[in-house]
Design a protein around this motif. Structure first.
Motif, mmCIF file in Angstrom:
data_model
loop_
_atom_site.group_PDB
_atom_site.id
_atom_site.type_symbol
_atom_site.label_atom_id
_atom_site.label_comp_id
_atom_site.label_asym_id
_atom_site.label_seq_id
_atom_site.Cartn_x
_atom_site.Cartn_y
_atom_site.Cartn_z
ATOM 1 N N SER A 60 0.828 -1.202 0.000
ATOM 2 C CA SER A 60 0.000 0.000 0.000
ATOM 3 C C SER A 60 0.869 1.262 0.000
ATOM 4 O O SER A 60 0.527 2.253 -0.662
ATOM 5 N N ARG A 61 1.991 1.236 0.716
ATOM 6 C CA ARG A 61 2.907 2.383 0.690
ATOM 7 C C ARG A 61 3.480 2.584 -0.710
ATOM 8 O O ARG A 61 3.618 3.725 -1.181
ATOM 9 N N ASP A 62 3.822 1.489 -1.374
ATOM 10 C CA ASP A 62 4.354 1.605 -2.737
ATOM 11 C C ASP A 62 3.312 2.208 -3.684
ATOM 12 O O ASP A 62 3.642 3.051 -4.528
ATOM 13 N N LEU A 63 2.059 1.784 -3.547
ATOM 14 C CA LEU A 63 1.005 2.336 -4.390
ATOM 15 C C LEU A 63 0.783 3.820 -4.094
ATOM 16 O O LEU A 63 0.478 4.602 -5.013
ATOM 17 N N SER A 64 0.946 4.207 -2.844
ATOM 18 C CA SER A 64 0.806 5.621 -2.499
ATOM 19 C C SER A 64 1.903 6.449 -3.153
ATOM 20 O O SER A 64 1.645 7.539 -3.699
ATOM 21 N N ARG A 65 3.124 5.939 -3.133
ATOM 22 C CA ARG A 65 4.220 6.659 -3.790
ATOM 23 C C ARG A 65 3.992 6.742 -5.297
ATOM 24 O O ARG A 65 4.287 7.759 -5.933
ATOM 25 N N ALA A 66 3.469 5.647 -5.874
ATOM 26 C CA ALA A 66 3.207 5.649 -7.309
ATOM 27 C C ALA A 66 2.133 6.669 -7.668
ATOM 28 O O ALA A 66 2.240 7.376 -8.690
ATOM 29 N N ALA A 121 -4.321 10.583 -5.694
ATOM 30 C CA ALA A 121 -3.117 10.483 -4.873
ATOM 31 C C ALA A 121 -3.466 10.512 -3.387
ATOM 32 O O ALA A 121 -2.870 9.789 -2.574
ATOM 33 N N GLN A 122 -4.467 11.335 -3.020
ATOM 34 C CA GLN A 122 -4.896 11.385 -1.621
ATOM 35 C C GLN A 122 -5.548 10.071 -1.203
ATOM 36 O O GLN A 122 -5.347 9.597 -0.072
ATOM 37 N N VAL A 123 -6.325 9.474 -2.093
ATOM 38 C CA VAL A 123 -6.922 8.168 -1.806
ATOM 39 C C VAL A 123 -5.842 7.142 -1.506
ATOM 40 O O VAL A 123 -5.933 6.357 -0.540
ATOM 41 N N ALA A 124 -4.796 7.124 -2.320
ATOM 42 C CA ALA A 124 -3.720 6.161 -2.115
ATOM 43 C C ALA A 124 -3.003 6.400 -0.787
ATOM 44 O O ALA A 124 -2.645 5.441 -0.087
ATOM 45 N N ARG A 125 -2.804 7.665 -0.428
ATOM 46 C CA ARG A 125 -2.160 7.949 0.872
ATOM 47 C C ARG A 125 -3.026 7.470 2.024
ATOM 48 O O ARG A 125 -2.522 6.860 2.987
ATOM 49 N N ASP A 126 -4.320 7.741 1.950
ATOM 50 C CA ASP A 126 -5.212 7.307 3.032
ATOM 51 C C ASP A 126 -5.308 5.788 3.101
ATOM 52 O O ASP A 126 -5.380 5.202 4.191
ATOM 53 N N GLN A 127 -5.318 5.125 1.960
ATOM 54 C CA GLN A 127 -5.344 3.666 1.959
ATOM 55 C C GLN A 127 -4.064 3.088 2.566
ATOM 56 O O GLN A 127 -4.102 2.045 3.206
ATOM 57 N N SER A 128 -2.953 3.775 2.366
ATOM 58 C CA SER A 128 -1.705 3.327 2.991
ATOM 59 C C SER A 128 -1.793 3.419 4.513
ATOM 60 O O SER A 128 -1.335 2.523 5.229
#
Length: 444
Positions: A60-66, A121-128
């Motif tokens: 999930s952290r990798d997806l947030s960075r992506a 991008a915010q969705v990915a950060r929150d999911q992380s």
């Protein structure tokens, strides 16, 4: 709503257990001592579900960075040669520059204004963040299982010691009674009764020993150690410590309980999804730049040059699709908020239930302690009366049975006090051996 829901070689895996064993073993004359913190640390190092959750959090952290990288300038290289059919020297396709087009460019694109991309991008950060709290919830579940298994083993070991002591005493009593019977000092009924006492104690010891072996194997499996490893556990203290206030426990749960934090972060994800749907209805502005050659003739060095473009895209009408998607995302936010309130109620109810159990366990311990003291005094006096010839073996058997039962109940009550207190910590998201902020463990 959330629910209570490099590859090393075999040699390296075996070597990885060496520091773990050093952590678990306390030097002793006969056996190693296993403490609760050591058991928890071992389980957190070896439980596969911990590693699974850790890998999910890492992904999930990798997806947030992506997702964040997608909001930054993108650099690409374009190179190619295009041939077009032509008649009388003119290409058939209006878009073509000539019979042959040569392209070689270094291109840069940058989203100057793209609300939907930023929301993604915010969705990915929150999911992380959600995945990180789910990792903590998994760890807490493992800790709860280890605590229950550890104190079950502690209870059984104490019961085994009680039965061992009872058997030794009953064996000596039987031998003394047998000598007295041969001398004609006691009746055969007394001899048979003391033999029954010894046999009962032996049966209790054998059953207790079998239960200890089974519980020890479960404990070893939890820690990822050889199934037949044997441990000694420190004596469980029977001291009674004051309980914290109920409102303090409830407040602690709202800030530290991983399940509540998971739901809270899921609300953030749902809110970001609303912004994603709204972003689809807003204009986007992108800037493009390129350096290189794009020519219909044979390229030369002086053909190199810059190109720039600014692209504006404005959605006008989508037959209500975006409006319905926004409404659905808002309903999801409302549903998660209600789920969080329901979870808070559930956790508070659990704390209230365990708080009452903790208070009851303390009262039970105080009562069983007095009962054990009285049963011991009765047994001592009955035993003295038996050897003085004033009391028969049946009375002694009854007194001994009451004393054994009182000691077993006292051992269970002492463990219950410790276990109910630790359960309150687990309810609030606290670890019984330290703070909640434990760094993730590297998993293979």
């Amino acid at each position: 709503m959330a629910t209570l829901t490099i590859v090393p070689s075999k040699l390296l895996c075996r070597l990885a257990h060496i520091p773990l064993l050093l952590l678990l073993v306390t030097a002793g004359a006969d056996a190693a001592t296993l403490t609760l913190p050591a058991a928890i640390a071992a389980a957190l190092r070896t439980q596969p579900q911990i590693c699974q959750s850790a890998h999910d959090a890492s992904a999930s952290r990798d997806l947030s960075r992506a997702a964040h990288a997608a909001t930054l300038p993108q650099i690409s290289l374009a190179a190619g040669s295009i041939w077009s059919e032509s008649r009388a020297g003119q290409p058939l396709f209006v878009s073509a520059n000539g019979p042959r087009e040569v392209i070689g460019q270094l291109r840069v694109s940058f989203p100057l204004y793209d609300p939907q991309l930023s929301a993604l991008a915010q969705v990915a950060r929150d999911q992380s963040v959600v995945a990180q709290w789910q990792y903590q919830a998994t760890r807490l579940n493992v800790v709860a299982t280890v605590v229950n298994d550890y104190y079950r083993l502690a209870t059984l070991l104490t019961q085994e010691r009680i039965w061992n002591s009872t058997f030794s005493t009953a064996e000596k009593l039987f031998r003394d009674t047998r000598r007295a019977y041969r001398a004609g000092a006691v009746s055969r009924l007394d001899l048979v009764q003391t033999e029954l006492l010894r046999n009962k104690a032996r049966t209790g010891l054998q059953q207790s020993a079998a239960e200890v072996r089974a519980a020890m194997q479960v404990m070893n499996l939890q820690m990822g150690l050889p199934r037949r490893s044997v441990w000694e556990l420190p004596k469980v203290s029977d001291s009674i410590q004051p309980l914290p206030a109920f409102h303090a426990l409830a407040a602690q749960a709202e800030t530290a309980q991983p399940l509540l934090q998971v739901v809270k972060r899921q609300i953030d994800v749902a809110q970001a999804q609303v912004d994603v749907q709204r972003g689809a209805t807003l204009p986007t502005v992108r800037a493009y730049g390129a350096y290189g050659v794009d020519t219909a003739t044979v390229p030369h060095g002086n053909d190199l040059g810059w190109q720039g473009a600014l692209n504006l895209s404005i959605p006008i009408f989508g037959f209500g699709a975006h409006g319905q998607q926004i409404a659905a995302a808002q309903e999801q936010v409302a549903a998660l908020r209600s789920a969080r309130e329901a979870l808070i109620l559930q956790i508070r109810s659990r704390i209230a239930q365990d708080y009452g159990a903790a208070r009851a366990a303390r009262k039970t311990l105080a009562n069983t302690r007095r009962a054990a003291q009285e049963a011991e005094r009765v047994y001592v006096m009955t035993r003295e009366g038996y050897f003085a010839g004033a009391i028969n073996a049946l009375n002694l058997a009854q007194a001994e049975s009451s004393w054994v039962r009182a000691r077993l109940e006292l051992a269970s009550a002492a463990v219950a006090v410790r276990l109910t207190r630790i359960q309150l910590d687990l309810d609030t998201g606290r670890y019984p051996t330290g703070p909640t902020g434990i760094s993730p463990i590297s998993c293979p």
